[in-house]
Design an enzyme around this catalytic site. Structure first.
Site, PDB file in Angstrom:
ATOM      1  N   ARG A 132      -2.848   1.552  -9.472  1.00  0.00           N
ATOM      2  CA  ARG A 132      -1.986   2.529  -8.818  1.00  0.00           C
ATOM      3  C   ARG A 132      -0.692   2.782  -9.579  1.00  0.00           C
ATOM      4  NH1 ARG A 132      -3.198   0.835  -2.459  1.00  0.00           N
ATOM      5  NH2 ARG A 132      -5.049   2.176  -2.285  1.00  0.00           N
ATOM      6  N   ASP A 171       0.810  -1.219   0.000  1.00  0.00           N
ATOM      7  CA  ASP A 171       0.000   0.000   0.000  1.00  0.00           C
ATOM      8  C   ASP A 171       0.843   1.268   0.000  1.00  0.00           C
ATOM      9  OD1 ASP A 171      -2.505  -1.218  -0.047  1.00  0.00           O
ATOM     10  OD2 ASP A 171      -2.533  -1.466   2.131  1.00  0.00           O
TER      11      ASP A 171
END
Length: 449
Positions: free
Chosen positions: A358, A327
């Site tokens: 991402r 993350d």
């Protein structure tokens, strides 16, 4: 209109140094698990320091829908009167997990071996994310799932009437998949075994042991094997949730790239399966120190001090470290942009199927800020511009992703020109006090009409 409320443009400007103490929210991963295991125990579990972001609050609502008595007593202070393993009631309405992939996947696992039916949905981002990685192993227990094409939400799960124990090898490094299988195994007879080739965050195993389940983790030739003995009676606990290391990453990384900064982040959880970012930052030359190291609730904790680090260097981040910092790659890529040299981040395909893609989101936004970026299916390379060398002056698309939004706002605090995020509202899912915390440290952020 954002799925998280009205869209809010936000712009971060370079200003003076960041200084002070950053009290970041409670750990999101542990907060989810505390609510779910509290609901599966018999009796009252008390939780302090619970993250009260939208993701965790959606999990609290879901546990209430499954029959647990979930009560807030004060800020971060909650109790859960559980219904026991196999005691979930059938919810009367659809379970809306908002933006939370962790929430929906763990809840699916927890209910999959109880003979009830539940339908799950979420916001636009969550509805675009793959659920087959969860429903495939849950089918081995006897659970049936019907959803949209590609295994996407909305999805209805019909729990197993006579669940079977399972021996499952995860095809990807995913703590969510591992945890869903272990939670399903709680209501299956015999032993459920999960083998993973690379170790992922182990909050579920630690907390299961704390609640009284028999869980054994051992190193084997193919990786790591976790064995759970099914049908325990879980014992309610008192849980103090440590501060979230993923949330701490934002004020920490901001301090490293904003000249003159000195920020202390107390009570940060430093579980080795979550601390890869901080190892990486130290290798890059970051001025990070760990103070008052201790253990709380079975989790290692410390106070983390970060100071401006003008001598950051790009590095090769080991691919095997990815599960411990998956993350944190968006904010790491921002730090890499302010380092000298090239930072190469391989083994990160999982970033393609998070709240957004991402890799693409950061690549597009960083290029707009004047940073050279290369990407492949499972890697990401940033050519650093050095201290103060990032041009900025761009509008970055958050793509309904809280970590993308926060990463580009941190970028704007050190760039030559301000950086605007098209919608900062998703930040509330994990870090509802982000704006107040950062401005309290001295950051310059404005909301735009």
């Amino acid at each position: 209109m954002s799925a998280h409320g009205p869209e809010r443009k936000m712009t971060a400007h370079a200003g003076g140094p960041l200084n002070g103490i950053a009290h970041v929210p409670g750990d999101k991963s542990i907060s989810h698990r505390a609510l779910i295991l509290g609901a599966m125990a018999v009796g009252e579990t008390r939780i302090t320091g619970l993250l009260e972001g939208a993701d965790v609050l959606d999990t609290a609502k879901a546990m209430a829908a499954f029959g647990a008595d979930v009560t807030q007593h004060g800020e971060g202070d909650w109790s859960v009167h559980g219904v026991g393993v196999g005691g979930f009631a059938e919810p009367e309405d659809v379970i809306d997990c908002g933006n939370s992939g962790t929430g929906v996947r763990l809840i699916m696992g927890a209910m999959s071996t109880t003979p009830i039916t539940a339908t799950f949905t979420g916001d636009a981002s969550l509805r675009s994310r793959p659920m087959g990685r969860i429903t495939d192993p849950l089918a081995l227990f006897g659970c049936r799932a019907v959803g949209r094409a590609g295994g996407r939400l909305p999805m209805t799960l019909v729990g197993a009437v006579d669940p079977l124990s399972v021996d499952y090898t995860t095809p990807m490094a995913s703590a969510q998949v591992k945890s869903a299988v272990l939670l399903a195994g709680l209501n299956a007879p015999g032993q459920t075994v999960v083998t993973e080739r690379a170790a992922t965050r182990d909050h579920t195993e630690r907390m299961l042991r704390g609640f009284g389940a028999e869980v054994v983790t051992e190193k084997v030739e193919d990786g790591w094997r976790i064995t759970l003995t099914g049908q325990p009676e879980l014992v309610p606990q008192t849980i103090a949730v440590p501060r979230d290391p993923s949330s701490a990453a934002f004020p920490v990384c901001a301090a490293l790239i904003v000249p003159g900064s000195d920020v202390l982040v107390p009570n940060i959880g430093l579980n080795p399966s979550r601390a890869g970012l901080y190892t990486t930052l130290k290798e890059m030359g970051a001025d990070l120190t760990f103070e008052n190291e201790r253990e709380e609730g079975g989790e290692p904790v410390a106070d983390l001090r970060a100071r401006f680090s003008p001598d950051l260097l790009g590095i090769e981040v080991p691919a095997e470290r990815a599960p411990s910092m998956i993350d944190e790659y968006p904010i790491l890529s921002v730090v890499a942009a302010f380092a000298e040299g090239i930072t190469h981040m391989p083994g990160v395909h999982e970033l393609r199927v998070k709240e957004s893609d991402r890799i693409d989101a950061m690549a597009v936004g960083l290029r707009a800020c004047g940073v050279e970026v290369e990407e492949s299916d499972d890697s990401f390379t940033v050519h650093g511009r050095g201290p103060g060398g990032v041009r900025g002056g761009a509008m970055a698309a958050a793509r309904l992703d809280h970590r993308i939004a926060m990463s580009f706002l941190i970028c704007g605090m050190a760039a030559k020109r301000p950086v605007t995020v098209d919608d900062a509202s998703p930040i509330a899912t994990s870090f509802p006090i982000f704006e107040d915390l950062m401005t309290g440290l001295g950051a310059q952020m404005t909301q735009d009409d």
